[in-house]
Design a protein around this motif. Structure first.
Motif: not given
Length: 155
Positions: A27-32, A35-38, A108-113, A122-130
């Motif tokens: 996903c070349p256009g994804i915003v990551i 620091p949060i991802a790490l 469990g992780s994706f259930g929480c997501a 509005s944060l769906k993509v960011r939540i699943f990316t994280n």
């Protein structure tokens, strides 16, 4: 070496690099948010040992306690209660039980997501990316602990 938090941190850092590269190529256009991802990858690499009395458990409990307090201050009572339930699970399970079961941890992780994304659409993509980064950290820990062959063992 690998059983220590240092080994988990090394594995989590490697998992972060691999996951970052994979997501960027798929996903070349994804915003990551790097620091949060790490941090999420590192927390994921420590998370399976939350059910053992250790410095890792103490660190994770302190971080999650602050998160629970923040949720209550922000009036997300049901999320704070859910986090409280999750925090009590280590008291009733055995080490290398559900916290070392890849299927349970992914669900469990994706259930929480899913729950979080229903609250914050509005944060769906960011939540699943994280969540992907957290799960990558979990997988790195499990690979170190039980090896590739036994990672899907349900015991």
């Amino acid at each position: 070496f690998w059983a220590r938090p240092t080994g988990s941190a090394v594995a989590g850092t490697i998992a972060f690099g691999l996951t970052f590269g994979l997501l960027r190529s798929v996903c070349p256009g994804i915003v990551i948010q790097v620091p949060i991802a790490l941090v999420l990858c590192l927390l994921g690499s420590l998370f399976p040992d939350i059910d053992t009395k250790s410095q890792v458990q103490l660190l994770l409990y302190r971080i999650l306690f602050v998160c629970a307090l923040l949720l209550f201050v922000l009036r997300y009572f049901w999320l704070g209660a859910l986090l409280g339930i999750i925090l009590t699970l280590p008291l009733v399970v055995h080490h290398r039980g559900i916290f070392h079961n890849l299927t349970w941890l992914i669900l469990g992780s994706f259930g929480c997501a899913f729950l979080l994304s229903s609250m914050f659409a509005s944060l769906k993509v960011r939540i699943f990316t994280n969540t992907v980064f957290f799960v990558a950290g979990v997988v790195s820990h499990l690979l170190m602990d039980v090896g590739l062959r036994r990672i899907f063992d349900r015991r």
